[in-house]
Design a protein around this motif. Sequence first.
Motif, PDB file in Angstrom:
ATOM      1  N   MET A   1       0.853  -1.261   0.010  1.00  0.00           N
ATOM      2  CA  MET A   1      -0.162   0.222  -0.009  1.00  0.00           C
ATOM      3  C   MET A   1       0.851   1.298  -0.052  1.00  0.00           C
ATOM      4  N   ILE A   2       0.468   2.347  -0.536  1.00  0.00           N
ATOM      5  CA  ILE A   2       0.959   3.589  -0.620  1.00  0.00           C
ATOM      6  C   ILE A   2       0.438   4.552   0.428  1.00  0.00           C
ATOM      7  N   THR A   3       1.089   5.081   1.324  1.00  0.00           N
ATOM      8  CA  THR A   3       0.497   6.138   2.225  1.00  0.00           C
ATOM      9  C   THR A   3       0.720   7.484   1.700  1.00  0.00           C
ATOM     10  N   ILE A   4      -0.391   8.291   1.762  1.00  0.00           N
ATOM     11  CA  ILE A   4      -0.225   9.795   1.634  1.00  0.00           C
ATOM     12  C   ILE A   4       0.187  10.547   2.584  1.00  0.00           C
ATOM     13  N   ILE A   5       0.944  11.378   2.572  1.00  0.00           N
ATOM     14  CA  ILE A   5       1.539  12.345   3.813  1.00  0.00           C
ATOM     15  C   ILE A   5       1.036  13.619   3.487  1.00  0.00           C
ATOM     16  N   SER A   6       0.082  14.007   4.588  1.00  0.00           N
ATOM     17  CA  SER A   6      -0.638  15.410   4.431  1.00  0.00           C
ATOM     18  C   SER A   6       0.205  16.248   5.516  1.00  0.00           C
ATOM     19  N   LYS A   7       0.012  17.631   5.155  1.00  0.00           N
ATOM     20  CA  LYS A   7       0.537  18.521   5.826  1.00  0.00           C
ATOM     21  C   LYS A   7      -0.770  19.344   6.512  1.00  0.00           C
ATOM     22  N   ILE A   8      -0.577  19.546   7.565  1.00  0.00           N
ATOM     23  CA  ILE A   8      -1.849  20.268   8.440  1.00  0.00           C
ATOM     24  C   ILE A   8      -1.257  21.552   8.951  1.00  0.00           C
ATOM     25  N   GLU A   9      -1.979  22.640   8.725  1.00  0.00           N
ATOM     26  CA  GLU A   9      -1.607  23.850   9.342  1.00  0.00           C
ATOM     27  C   GLU A   9      -3.005  24.636   9.523  1.00  0.00           C
ATOM     28  N   LEU A  10      -2.884  25.760  10.115  1.00  0.00           N
ATOM     29  CA  LEU A  10      -4.180  26.484  10.813  1.00  0.00           C
ATOM     30  C   LEU A  10      -4.650  27.169   9.344  1.00  0.00           C
ATOM     31  N   GLU A  11      -6.019  27.276   9.228  1.00  0.00           N
ATOM     32  CA  GLU A  11      -6.633  28.062   8.087  1.00  0.00           C
ATOM     33  C   GLU A  11      -7.415  28.945   9.079  1.00  0.00           C
ATOM     34  N   GLY A  12      -7.235  30.455   8.767  1.00  0.00           N
ATOM     35  CA  GLY A  12      -8.191  31.128   9.462  1.00  0.00           C
ATOM     36  C   GLY A  12      -7.812  31.321  10.979  1.00  0.00           C
ATOM     37  N   THR A  13      -8.914  31.481  11.848  1.00  0.00           N
ATOM     38  CA  THR A  13      -8.399  31.472  13.253  1.00  0.00           C
ATOM     39  C   THR A  13      -8.775  30.115  14.031  1.00  0.00           C
ATOM     40  N   ASP A  14      -9.460  29.304  13.330  1.00  0.00           N
ATOM     41  CA  ASP A  14      -9.811  27.899  13.951  1.00  0.00           C
ATOM     42  C   ASP A  14      -9.842  26.875  13.186  1.00  0.00           C
ATOM     43  N   GLY A  15      -9.488  26.981  11.817  1.00  0.00           N
ATOM     44  CA  GLY A  15      -9.914  26.137  11.020  1.00  0.00           C
ATOM     45  C   GLY A  15      -8.679  25.027  10.546  1.00  0.00           C
ATOM     46  N   LEU A  16      -8.676  24.035  10.186  1.00  0.00           N
ATOM     47  CA  LEU A  16      -7.432  23.077   9.900  1.00  0.00           C
ATOM     48  C   LEU A  16      -7.395  22.830   8.461  1.00  0.00           C
ATOM     49  N   LYS A  17      -6.302  23.303   7.788  1.00  0.00           N
ATOM     50  CA  LYS A  17      -6.037  23.026   6.362  1.00  0.00           C
ATOM     51  C   LYS A  17      -5.275  21.769   6.124  1.00  0.00           C
ATOM     52  N   TYR A  18      -5.622  20.803   5.383  1.00  0.00           N
ATOM     53  CA  TYR A  18      -4.782  19.518   5.030  1.00  0.00           C
ATOM     54  C   TYR A  18      -4.487  19.580   3.641  1.00  0.00           C
ATOM     55  N   THR A  19      -3.353  19.571   3.360  1.00  0.00           N
ATOM     56  CA  THR A  19      -2.743  19.302   2.024  1.00  0.00           C
ATOM     57  C   THR A  19      -1.938  18.298   1.681  1.00  0.00           C
ATOM     58  N   ASP A  20      -2.181  17.496   0.808  1.00  0.00           N
ATOM     59  CA  ASP A  20      -1.467  16.287   0.309  1.00  0.00           C
ATOM     60  C   ASP A  20      -0.033  16.871  -0.217  1.00  0.00           C
ATOM     61  N   VAL A  21       1.054  16.393   0.391  1.00  0.00           N
ATOM     62  CA  VAL A  21       2.457  16.945  -0.059  1.00  0.00           C
ATOM     63  C   VAL A  21       3.292  15.803  -0.528  1.00  0.00           C
ATOM     64  N   GLY A  22       3.010  14.707  -0.318  1.00  0.00           N
ATOM     65  CA  GLY A  22       3.796  13.467  -0.942  1.00  0.00           C
ATOM     66  C   GLY A  22       3.130  12.177  -0.556  1.00  0.00           C
ATOM     67  N   HIS A  23       3.897  10.932  -0.953  1.00  0.00           N
ATOM     68  CA  HIS A  23       3.532   9.783  -0.671  1.00  0.00           C
ATOM     69  C   HIS A  23       4.689   8.803  -0.222  1.00  0.00           C
ATOM     70  N   THR A  24       4.536   7.764   0.351  1.00  0.00           N
ATOM     71  CA  THR A  24       5.744   6.663   0.716  1.00  0.00           C
ATOM     72  C   THR A  24       5.193   5.608   1.080  1.00  0.00           C
ATOM     73  N   GLN A  25       6.080   4.606   0.726  1.00  0.00           N
ATOM     74  CA  GLN A  25       5.927   2.976   1.139  1.00  0.00           C
ATOM     75  C   GLN A  25       6.665   2.491   2.312  1.00  0.00           C
ATOM     76  N   GLU A  26       7.770   3.778   2.741  1.00  0.00           N
ATOM     77  CA  GLU A  26       8.610   3.313   3.735  1.00  0.00           C
ATOM     78  C   GLU A  26       8.216   3.504   5.115  1.00  0.00           C
ATOM     79  N   VAL A  27       7.899   2.485   5.759  1.00  0.00           N
ATOM     80  CA  VAL A  27       7.302   2.213   7.069  1.00  0.00           C
ATOM     81  C   VAL A  27       8.050   3.085   8.005  1.00  0.00           C
TER      82      VAL A  27
END
Length: 93
Positions: A1-27
């Motif tokens: 299986m391939i695992t997606i790596i997401s970056k999580i950062e603040l969006e606005g004052t209280d929201g979370l923004k998830y952005t897919d930034v890469g993928h890996t198979q490295e455990v």
Amino acid sequence: MITIISKIELEGTDGLKYTDVGHTQEVDVINQINEDYDASLGKFLGENRTKLELGTVSVSSFFADFPFVHEARTQVENSEDLGLIEVTDIDQL
């Protein structure tokens, strides 16, 4: 299986923004990313769940110290159409 790596950062004052930034198979990479998440944002959310729900604590207080965190939990069969880089070492993030 391939695992997606997401970056999580603040969006606005209280929201979370998830952005897919890469993928890996490295455990080892997956484990390190998720251990870092669990020890940082995961811990903050767990310790402050009630205060967050009541509005006495804001998720923005976590991001005042950490501009972003990564998470690696979404698995896919194929990553070719996603346009993401393959991450083989945690330092690539």
